[in-house]
Design an enzyme around this catalytic site. Structure first.
Site, PDB file in Angstrom:
ATOM      1  N   GLY A 165      36.994  31.472   8.795  1.00 20.12           N
ATOM      2  CA  GLY A 165      38.198  31.085   8.064  1.00 20.12           C
ATOM      3  C   GLY A 165      39.432  31.850   8.509  1.00 20.12           C
ATOM      4  O   GLY A 165      39.475  32.420   9.606  1.00 20.12           O
ATOM      5  N   ASP A 166      40.422  31.873   7.634  1.00 20.16           N
ATOM      6  CA  ASP A 166      41.707  32.498   7.965  1.00 20.16           C
ATOM      7  C   ASP A 166      41.729  34.006   7.750  1.00 20.16           C
ATOM      8  O   ASP A 166      42.544  34.710   8.363  1.00 20.16           O
ATOM      9  CB  ASP A 166      42.823  31.877   7.113  1.00 20.16           C
ATOM     10  N   GLY A 219      42.466  30.670   0.007  1.00 19.80           N
ATOM     11  CA  GLY A 219      42.604  29.220  -0.121  1.00 19.80           C
ATOM     12  C   GLY A 219      41.883  28.530   1.015  1.00 19.80           C
ATOM     13  O   GLY A 219      41.006  29.127   1.653  1.00 19.80           O
ATOM     14  N   THR A 231      37.585  34.994  -2.782  1.00 15.00           N
ATOM     15  CA  THR A 231      38.023  35.884  -1.698  1.00 15.00           C
ATOM     16  C   THR A 231      38.836  37.016  -2.314  1.00 15.00           C
ATOM     17  O   THR A 231      39.533  36.806  -3.305  1.00 15.00           O
ATOM     18  CB  THR A 231      38.931  35.077  -0.741  1.00 15.00           C
TER      19      THR A 231
END
Ligand code: ASP
Length: 333
Positions: free
Chosen positions: A228-229, A250, A198
């Site tokens: 995801g985040d 992460g 990422t």
């Protein structure tokens, strides 16, 4: 009052323990006495990145893209460009490289497609834009910026995000553009090395504005349009001129649940922690206890930089107006 004192003591002890026990170097810059004119920090993903898994060619290939990305950001910031322009253009360099899990090098879903997430945020007015599960757009970070600037929304997803980006005239690419042997093998042969990658960037510009941006292909073999985040404002991406700009990498599910990026900002705002103390408390204490792997890069409104992680390694680097710079992969270098 008593509770306040106990709380204060608890945080003071935890933080001093973290700062004294943490053997990591190459994680923070020295505390600035005066605000820096500009500062820039990037990451290219955290995870199981060890010297044994790397060849020296790959090590230098990664470092050279990280340096090129920093150089791009510096050229924007040194000429009085905005933090938003700097983070977008810096991310383009990493999205266009096949090495990172973003844009060109995005990982594959279980169906053999590439669904990407990206977000961008402006610290001066808390304006933000993000795309989730977007396909067919060369630079998802620019789609996120278009959502921020050209729509009344913050987050668009899937087909709609693509249609919006296409209507904004953003460059489209065929699925084959995102095909890389390495990422396909990670899906089909469950090759487990270096799934990370990422990318993220945070910047402080000469006008004192902060910005944060994150772009990712998410997790290999993801199913059911998992998001995801990275595109979740406050989780993987956050910027606020009052405190700091943060981009995370992460295990996204933990970063969403612990609202990592906003938590760092909130600890600075409400508990008066320094950037370094806040970032380390969240990454090296709270997330470790929770079992969430990863790290963040962050810059505060003085130009201090923090890059803590709790995994084996994190591709990262920084540069500032005082001539400080560095590119790192492992804990120590
Ligand atoms: N945070 C990303 C996600 O969960 C993945 C990563 O940073 O490696 O989608």
């Amino acid at each position: 009052m008593k509770k306040k004192i106990i709380n204060f003591l608890f945080y003071a002890i935890t933080i001093s323990l973290l700062l004294s026990c943490n053997p990591q170097t190459a994680v923070d810059t020295e505390k600035a006495e005066q605000p820096k004119e500009w500062a820039l920090v990037i990451h290219g993903g955290a995870g199981v990145i060890t010297r044994d898994l790397m060849t020296s060619e790959r090590d230098s290939a990664y470092r050279s893209v990280l340096r090129a990305a920093l150089k791009k950001g510096e050229s924007v910031l040194a000429q009085r460009g905005t933090a938003i322009d700097a983070v977008e253009q810096t991310i383009h360099i990493m999205e266009n490289s096949p090495l990172f899990n973003a844009g060109r090098g995005a990982v594959f879903t279980s169906e053999g497609t590439n669904e990407m997430d990206a977000a961008i945020m402006n610290g001066s007015d808390l304006n933000a834009g993000s795309v989730a599960g977007i396909t067919g757009i060369k630079n998802p970070i620019s789609a996120a910026r278009a959502v921020m600037e050209e729509s009344v929304h913050v987050m668009l997803s899937g087909k709609g995000a693509f249609e919006f980006a296409a209507a904004q005239g953003l460059e489209q690419v065929e699925p084959s553009y995102f095909y890389t042997d390495r990422r396909y093998k990670q899906l089909t042969e469950a090759v487990n090395n270096e799934k990370n990658g990422t990318v993220g960037c945070c910047a402080l510009d000469k006008d004192g504005n902060l910005a944060a941006a994150t772009s990712t292909g998410g997790m290999t073999n993801k199913k059911y349009n998992r998001i995801g985040d990275a595109p979740v404002i406050g989780a993987g991406t956050y910027a606020n001129n009052a405190t700091c700009a943060v981009s995370a990498t992460g295990h996204g599910e933990y970063f969403i649940r612990w609202t990592v990026a906003h938590d760092i900002s909130a600890l600075m705002e409400y508990r008066d922690l320094s950037l370094q103390e806040a970032a380390r408390l969240v990454i090296n204490d709270k997330l470790v206890k929770a079992g969430g792997n990863g790290g963040v890069i962050a810059v505060d409104n003085m130009g201090n930089i923090s890059m803590p992680f709790n995994s084996e390694g994190m591709f990262r680097g920084y540069r500032d107006s005082e001539g400080n710079s560095g590119v790192f992969i492992y804990e120590d270098e």
